[in-house]
Design an enzyme around this catalytic site. Structure first.
Site, mmCIF file in Angstrom:
data_model
loop_
_atom_site.group_PDB
_atom_site.id
_atom_site.type_symbol
_atom_site.label_atom_id
_atom_site.label_comp_id
_atom_site.label_asym_id
_atom_site.label_seq_id
_atom_site.Cartn_x
_atom_site.Cartn_y
_atom_site.Cartn_z
ATOM 1 N N GLN A 1 -1.963 2.029 10.037
ATOM 2 C CA GLN A 1 -1.390 2.410 9.449
ATOM 3 C C GLN A 1 0.314 2.758 10.510
ATOM 4 O OE1 GLN A 1 -3.839 3.342 7.887
ATOM 5 N NE2 GLN A 1 -4.155 3.265 5.719
ATOM 6 N N ARG B 1 0.845 -1.162 -0.064
ATOM 7 C CA ARG B 1 -0.002 0.120 0.400
ATOM 8 C C ARG B 1 0.807 1.137 -0.008
ATOM 9 N NH1 ARG B 1 2.644 1.934 4.312
ATOM 10 N NH2 ARG B 1 1.134 3.933 3.893
ATOM 11 N N GLY B 2 -0.095 2.399 -0.282
ATOM 12 C CA GLY B 2 1.116 3.552 -0.161
ATOM 13 C C GLY B 2 1.110 4.102 -1.913
ATOM 14 N N ALA B 3 0.764 5.411 -1.814
ATOM 15 C CA ALA B 3 0.680 5.665 -3.408
ATOM 16 C C ALA B 3 1.911 5.103 -4.848
ATOM 17 C CB ALA B 3 0.238 7.156 -3.414
ATOM 18 N N ASN C 1 -4.927 12.471 0.531
ATOM 19 C CA ASN C 1 -4.524 11.877 1.105
ATOM 20 C C ASN C 1 -5.241 10.889 2.306
ATOM 21 O OD1 ASN C 1 -1.795 10.597 2.015
ATOM 22 N ND2 ASN C 1 -1.732 12.193 3.733
ATOM 23 N N LYS C 2 -4.733 10.221 3.224
ATOM 24 C CA LYS C 2 -4.627 9.460 4.133
ATOM 25 C C LYS C 2 -6.279 9.870 5.300
ATOM 26 C CE LYS C 2 -5.276 5.650 4.095
ATOM 27 N NZ LYS C 2 -6.450 5.312 3.523
ATOM 28 N N ARG D 1 -7.784 0.030 -6.861
ATOM 29 C CA ARG D 1 -7.847 0.564 -5.725
ATOM 30 C C ARG D 1 -7.866 2.189 -6.435
ATOM 31 N NH1 ARG D 1 -4.010 1.009 -0.541
ATOM 32 N NH2 ARG D 1 -5.942 2.519 0.258
ATOM 33 N N ASP E 1 -1.038 10.875 -1.419
ATOM 34 C CA ASP E 1 -2.269 9.636 -3.402
ATOM 35 C C ASP E 1 -2.312 10.599 -4.276
ATOM 36 O OD1 ASP E 1 -2.490 8.773 0.300
ATOM 37 O OD2 ASP E 1 -2.658 6.892 -1.546
HETATM 38 O O1 MRU Z 1 -4.353 3.339 2.536
HETATM 39 P P1 MRU Z 1 -2.776 3.482 1.782
HETATM 40 O O2 MRU Z 1 -2.262 3.102 3.353
HETATM 41 O O3 MRU Z 1 -2.248 3.496 0.998
HETATM 42 O O4 MRU Z 1 -2.637 5.122 1.927
HETATM 43 C C1 MRU Z 1 -1.605 5.647 2.208
HETATM 44 C C2 MRU Z 1 -1.714 6.875 2.303
HETATM 45 O O5 MRU Z 1 -2.109 7.607 2.398
HETATM 46 C C3 MRU Z 1 -0.120 7.436 1.804
HETATM 47 O O6 MRU Z 1 -0.194 8.345 2.981
HETATM 48 C C4 MRU Z 1 0.240 7.925 0.790
HETATM 49 O O7 MRU Z 1 0.037 7.277 -0.013
HETATM 50 C C5 MRU Z 1 1.478 8.621 0.495
HETATM 51 S S1 MRU Z 1 2.664 7.245 0.891
HETATM 52 C C6 MRU Z 1 4.098 7.989 0.004
#
Ligand code: MRU
Length: 329
Positions: free
Chosen positions: A183, A51-53, A234-235, A85, A224
């Site tokens: 996370q 996970r993470g963009a 973002n999250k 996603r 994201d």
């Molecule tokens: O749902 P996730 O864990 O994939 O969400 C991730 C985030 O929101 C991160 O903050 C974002 O992707 C930046 S990662 C460098």
């Protein structure tokens, strides 16, 4: 100077496999999830093994490469991976690059490796450039996990924190749990402990209180998707932190590579992921809410640029000229 950060994903050349750290198992177990085909990669993205963009973008690119290696239908692989996603733009950006390579009769695997290398370089530059905003002794609040686990290496928000630490600045990190997937509590604390950077976990509702007590000097988060007016997706919880930081006059930074910028879409075009309500209603498999009660489970929120001090990219920092909280300009 310690530079060997965790590798969330590795391409195994010998076996033509994508090897992912299984982020569902952290911090208790460091296990690997092997992807032999694009369906494995699609599942890994959906189930948040990875996970993470940036990390899901790179993984999807290797998913396309696995489809190429297996002689599978590339359009089908593209559509399957695209529907894993919806919010992080890096996924679509990476898939489109691979599709272009395929149409130009170039190797998809070479393109995936290039995307992977470029992200490493971008995160390193974000760290090098961004660490200038950190002062010795700062306590930084971060959210979710924008670290090495969410990228190819170093991370974005955590890249800034890592490089400040590498350059000998004393820095304390506060991370919120980031309900419901935790996370912050599970991944960011794991990464910072691994690096030897002091970290304390707070519940998501504690941030305002710490700010009101003067216990937070800066907020740094990842992204994201960033639109052309610098609106940041973002999250979930990022927007609340940005409002709180503005009220308490605390600089609020976003760190992201240019692969996270989407200059084509407007706010209405972007789908905010809604995940299964059971992620909220259950904790570690145990139901916490009465039967028959539902939940909202939006994965992301939207923060306008007016709440942001600056956006740190691999090409430099985009400062908000109307924001007078930053101390670097
Ligand atoms: O749902 P996730 O864990 O994939 O969400 C991730 C985030 O929101 C991160 O903050 C974002 O992707 C930046 S990662 C460098």
């Amino acid at each position: 100077m310690k530079r060997d950060t965790l590798k969330s994903l590795t391409w195994d050349e010998e076996n033509s496999q994508l090897v992912l750290i299984d982020q569902r198992k952290l911090p208790h177990k460091l296990e690997y999830f092997i992807c032999d085909n694009y369906e494995d990669v699609a599942f890994a993205i959906e189930d948040m093994v990875v996970r993470g963009a940036p990390a899901i973008g790179i993984s999807a690119a290797y998913g396309m490469a696995l489809a190429e290696i297996g002689g599978e239908d590339i359009e089908k692989a593209y559509n399957r991976l695209k529907n894993t996603r919806p919010t992080a733009v890096n996924l679509f950006w990476a898939l489109d690059r691979c599709m272009r390579a395929y149409r130009d009769r170039r190797s998809i695997l070479s393109e995936a490796k290039l995307i992977h290398r470029e992200d490493m370089e971008a995160c390193r530059r974000i760290g090098e450039i961004g660490e200038s905003i950190i002062e010795d002794g700062d306590t930084v609040l971060t959210h979710c996990n924008a670290g090495a686990l969410a990228t190819s290496a170093y991370g974005t928000a955590l890249g800034v924190i890592r490089f400040a630490h590498y350059r000998g600045k004393s820095i304390n990190v506060v991370v919120d749990e980031t309900r419901p997937r935790l996370q912050g509590a599970k991944l960011t604390s794991f990464e910072l402990k691994y690096e030897g950077i002091p970290v304390k976990i707070i519940t998501d509702s504690t941030a305002g209180f710490l700010m009101s007590r003067g216990m937070i000097d800066k907020v740094i988060v990842g992204a994201d998707r960033i639109l052309k007016d610098y609106t940041v997706f973002n999250k979930i919880g990022t927007y609340s932190l940005a409002v709180l930081a503005k009220y308490h006059n605390i600089p609020f930074y976003v760190a992201a590579p240019t692969s996270t910028f989407d200059f084509k879409s407007s706010i209405e075009d972007v789908t905010i992921e809604e995940r299964d309500e059971r992620e909220v209603l259950y904790i570690e498999g145990k139901r916490i809410a009465p039967e028959g009660v539902g939940a909202y489970n939006y994965g992301f929120d939207i923060t306008p640029f007016e709440l942001i001090t600056g956006i740190i990219t691999e090409r430099g920092i985009i400062y908000n000229e109307n924001d007078n909280r930053g101390n670097s300009f």
